[in-house]
Design a protein around this motif. Structure first.
Motif, mmCIF file in Angstrom:
data_model
loop_
_atom_site.group_PDB
_atom_site.id
_atom_site.type_symbol
_atom_site.label_atom_id
_atom_site.label_comp_id
_atom_site.label_asym_id
_atom_site.label_seq_id
_atom_site.Cartn_x
_atom_site.Cartn_y
_atom_site.Cartn_z
ATOM 1 N N HIS A 33 0.766 -1.355 -0.106
ATOM 2 C CA HIS A 33 0.026 -0.064 0.002
ATOM 3 C C HIS A 33 1.035 1.253 -0.157
ATOM 4 O O HIS A 33 1.789 1.428 0.767
ATOM 5 C CB HIS A 33 -0.919 0.114 1.151
ATOM 6 C CG HIS A 33 -1.684 -1.231 1.608
ATOM 7 N ND1 HIS A 33 -2.522 -1.555 0.564
ATOM 8 C CD2 HIS A 33 -1.574 -1.998 2.357
ATOM 9 C CE1 HIS A 33 -3.235 -2.427 0.974
ATOM 10 N NE2 HIS A 33 -2.765 -2.778 2.259
ATOM 11 N N PRO A 34 0.619 2.219 -0.939
ATOM 12 C CA PRO A 34 1.290 3.493 -0.755
ATOM 13 C C PRO A 34 0.640 4.317 0.609
ATOM 14 O O PRO A 34 -0.491 4.046 1.023
ATOM 15 C CB PRO A 34 0.968 4.287 -2.192
ATOM 16 C CG PRO A 34 -0.407 3.481 -2.512
ATOM 17 C CD PRO A 34 -0.540 2.248 -1.848
ATOM 18 N N LEU A 39 -2.647 4.968 -5.856
ATOM 19 C CA LEU A 39 -2.575 3.479 -6.585
ATOM 20 C C LEU A 39 -3.068 2.459 -5.419
ATOM 21 O O LEU A 39 -2.890 2.769 -4.156
ATOM 22 C CB LEU A 39 -1.139 3.201 -6.964
ATOM 23 C CG LEU A 39 -0.492 4.083 -7.825
ATOM 24 C CD1 LEU A 39 0.978 3.941 -7.931
ATOM 25 C CD2 LEU A 39 -1.117 3.729 -9.292
ATOM 26 N N GLU A 40 -3.643 1.453 -5.542
ATOM 27 C CA GLU A 40 -3.913 0.300 -4.890
ATOM 28 C C GLU A 40 -2.551 -0.158 -4.256
ATOM 29 O O GLU A 40 -2.311 -0.397 -3.184
ATOM 30 C CB GLU A 40 -4.743 -0.834 -5.317
ATOM 31 C CG GLU A 40 -6.089 -0.242 -5.708
ATOM 32 C CD GLU A 40 -7.114 -1.460 -5.666
ATOM 33 O OE1 GLU A 40 -6.696 -2.604 -5.170
ATOM 34 O OE2 GLU A 40 -8.241 -1.161 -6.229
ATOM 35 N N HIS B 215 -8.897 -5.949 -1.316
ATOM 36 C CA HIS B 215 -8.452 -5.617 -0.123
ATOM 37 C C HIS B 215 -8.591 -4.112 0.265
ATOM 38 O O HIS B 215 -8.701 -3.297 -0.632
ATOM 39 C CB HIS B 215 -6.853 -5.624 -0.159
ATOM 40 C CG HIS B 215 -6.187 -5.852 1.276
ATOM 41 N ND1 HIS B 215 -6.530 -7.084 2.181
ATOM 42 C CD2 HIS B 215 -5.477 -5.020 2.012
ATOM 43 C CE1 HIS B 215 -5.572 -6.968 3.032
ATOM 44 N NE2 HIS B 215 -5.184 -5.776 3.252
ATOM 45 N N ALA B 216 -8.862 -3.807 1.590
ATOM 46 C CA ALA B 216 -9.096 -2.379 1.822
ATOM 47 C C ALA B 216 -10.189 -1.620 1.332
ATOM 48 O O ALA B 216 -10.207 -0.529 1.018
ATOM 49 C CB ALA B 216 -7.697 -1.653 1.603
ATOM 50 N N PHE B 217 -11.418 -2.407 1.317
ATOM 51 C CA PHE B 217 -12.342 -1.916 0.867
ATOM 52 C C PHE B 217 -13.302 -0.710 1.548
ATOM 53 O O PHE B 217 -13.842 0.026 1.201
ATOM 54 C CB PHE B 217 -13.171 -2.732 0.104
ATOM 55 C CG PHE B 217 -14.208 -3.522 1.006
ATOM 56 C CD1 PHE B 217 -15.148 -3.362 1.980
ATOM 57 C CD2 PHE B 217 -13.500 -5.011 1.313
ATOM 58 C CE1 PHE B 217 -15.595 -4.074 2.784
ATOM 59 C CE2 PHE B 217 -14.050 -5.656 2.420
ATOM 60 C CZ PHE B 217 -15.058 -5.292 3.068
ATOM 61 N N ARG B 222 -8.419 5.736 -0.650
ATOM 62 C CA ARG B 222 -7.824 4.753 -1.424
ATOM 63 C C ARG B 222 -8.383 4.313 -2.580
ATOM 64 O O ARG B 222 -9.543 4.122 -2.267
ATOM 65 C CB ARG B 222 -6.989 3.576 -0.700
ATOM 66 C CG ARG B 222 -6.056 4.151 0.346
ATOM 67 C CD ARG B 222 -5.645 3.030 1.165
ATOM 68 N NE ARG B 222 -4.623 3.430 2.072
ATOM 69 C CZ ARG B 222 -3.624 3.700 2.194
ATOM 70 N NH1 ARG B 222 -2.699 3.024 0.916
ATOM 71 N NH2 ARG B 222 -2.458 4.025 3.001
ATOM 72 N N PRO B 223 -7.770 3.939 -3.667
ATOM 73 C CA PRO B 223 -8.511 3.608 -4.978
ATOM 74 C C PRO B 223 -9.243 2.131 -4.627
ATOM 75 O O PRO B 223 -10.406 1.914 -5.237
ATOM 76 C CB PRO B 223 -7.509 3.289 -5.889
ATOM 77 C CG PRO B 223 -6.520 4.119 -5.623
ATOM 78 C CD PRO B 223 -6.411 4.168 -3.951
ATOM 79 N N SER B 224 -8.775 1.664 -3.383
ATOM 80 C CA SER B 224 -9.453 0.270 -3.143
ATOM 81 C C SER B 224 -10.835 0.495 -2.577
ATOM 82 O O SER B 224 -11.845 -0.569 -2.462
ATOM 83 C CB SER B 224 -8.709 -0.621 -2.177
ATOM 84 O OG SER B 224 -8.326 0.268 -1.079
ATOM 85 N N TYR B 225 -11.393 1.526 -2.383
ATOM 86 C CA TYR B 225 -12.531 2.055 -1.595
ATOM 87 C C TYR B 225 -13.708 1.602 -2.381
ATOM 88 O O TYR B 225 -13.861 1.919 -3.830
ATOM 89 C CB TYR B 225 -12.503 3.466 -1.352
ATOM 90 C CG TYR B 225 -13.883 3.756 -0.684
ATOM 91 C CD1 TYR B 225 -14.199 3.151 0.463
ATOM 92 C CD2 TYR B 225 -14.861 4.867 -0.978
ATOM 93 C CE1 TYR B 225 -15.355 3.596 1.200
ATOM 94 C CE2 TYR B 225 -15.585 5.282 -0.322
ATOM 95 C CZ TYR B 225 -16.097 4.566 0.680
ATOM 96 O OH TYR B 225 -17.504 5.177 1.348
#
Lengths: 93, 247
Positions: A33-34, A39-40, B215-217, B222-225
């Motif tokens: 993770h950044p 970025l993801e 991951h990390a939703f 973060r873009p993973s949201y």
């Protein structure tokens, strides 16, 4: 994901941090993770001087494509100067 | 309705008697309220996890997030502290358990506590939440996509992370698990394996797995949201803690 995978290098160099130039003694390379990059996951580089505290740090977060481009550019640069080591070895101090 | 709350940095005794920093958020009304120990993700004791901690207070819980990297980097910015902790191999499991125990004791000692404490963690904190719930007497636990509960990390991983399957029988409280089906750490197969072990041990648990989420939703910065999945996940968390931590 948290990849946890970290390349840990003992090496010496100079970097400019928030204050001034300092001598770093460690480098970390990891894909995780950044903190800031949108970025993801990113290729992250930390150059650290633990003896000077956690803020003595140069941090870089890049996409995998950018990281490859930088790595290739470094290798190309080294290859263009005869007499430079062409393979990985003990980091020069 | 009186809804004032306070959030502040506190020091509290943690593993080994060390004084470490934590971020405390709590309603100002007399309560009594349940307590939640919030375990931050690998990027550290950051603004996003402080916001999560305040969210628990806004929903009527006493919430304390220990700074797990305080020893490596007191006073440092969260990202520098995370890098320093990574450089030194991460947070040892025994230290994590001691820090959560210290945070739980701190919450129970607050005059507005109802004596109940649960734990929640995200990312690496998901595994640590499970570890704490298998090591301490708690009332409820939530594991948000914690990896390496079931499997060993990839070869070369420098952190002191081992699977926890041998501890499933020691789980002290009901466990809520929230996972993305596109995640590889933990993969859906690992979630299946953990669920089978919980069943085999007769543990109380509830798992929710979300399509279209990795991951990390929950991470809104973060873009993973994934807003839809995260919104449902938060509802599951409120229901879970209301059932096991509220009066």
């Amino acid at each position: 994901m948290c990849t946890y995978l970290t390349e840990h290098l003992d090496m010496t160099g100079s970097g400019k941090g928030p204050g001034n130039w300092f001598r770093f003694t460690e480098a970390l390379v990891y894909y995780d993770h950044p903190q800031d990059a949108p970025l993801e996951h990113s290729v992250n580089l930390d150059f650290l001087a633990p003896g000077e505290g956690p803020s003595a740090r140069i941090a870089i977060e890049m996409s995998p494509e950018a990281a490859r481009a930088v790595a290739n550019a470094i290798m190309a640069t080294l290859a263009s100067f005869p007499g430079q080591p062409q393979t990985a070895g003990t980091p020069a101090r | 309705m009186y809804d004032a709350m306070i959030s502040e940095t506190v020091m509290f005794p943690a593993h080994g008697g060390d004084g470490i920093e934590g971020y405390l958020a709590r309603p100002l009304a007399p309560g009594p309220y349940g307590g939640v120990v919030v375990i931050h993700h690998m990027p550290g004791y950051d603004a996003a996890t402080k916001e999560i901690t305040r969210n628990f207070a806004a929903h009527g819980y006493l919430a304390l997030m220990p700074n797990l990297y305080y020893r490596e980097a007191p006073g440092a910015s969260p990202d520098d502290a995370a890098a320093a902790a990574r450089s030194r191999g991460g947070v040892p499991d025994d230290r994590l358990v001691g820090d959560v125990a210290g945070a739980a004791s701190y919450l129970k000692a607050l005059t507005s506590s109802n004596g109940k404490v649960g734990v929640i963690g995200y990312c690496s904190g998901g595994r640590q939440s499970f570890l704490a719930a298998c090591s301490l007497d708690l009332e409820a636990a939530v594991d948000c996509y914690g990896a390496f509960v079931v499997r060993t990390p990839p070869e070369g991983a420098p952190l002191n992370v081992i699977p926890l399957m041998d501890k499933v029988g020691d789980l002290s409280c009901p466990l809520l698990g929230l996972f993305g089906n596109d995640d590889q750490f933990p993969s859906p197969e690992e979630v299946d394996e953990l669920e089978q072990a919980l069943k085999a041990h007769g543990k109380t648990y509830e798992f929710h797995r979300y399509d279209g989420a990795s991951h990390a939703f929950f991470a809104i910065d973060r873009p993973s949201y994934r807003p839809e999945q995260a919104k449902d996940g938060w509802q599951r968390i409120w229901t879970w803690f209301a059932k096991y931590l509220a009066n």
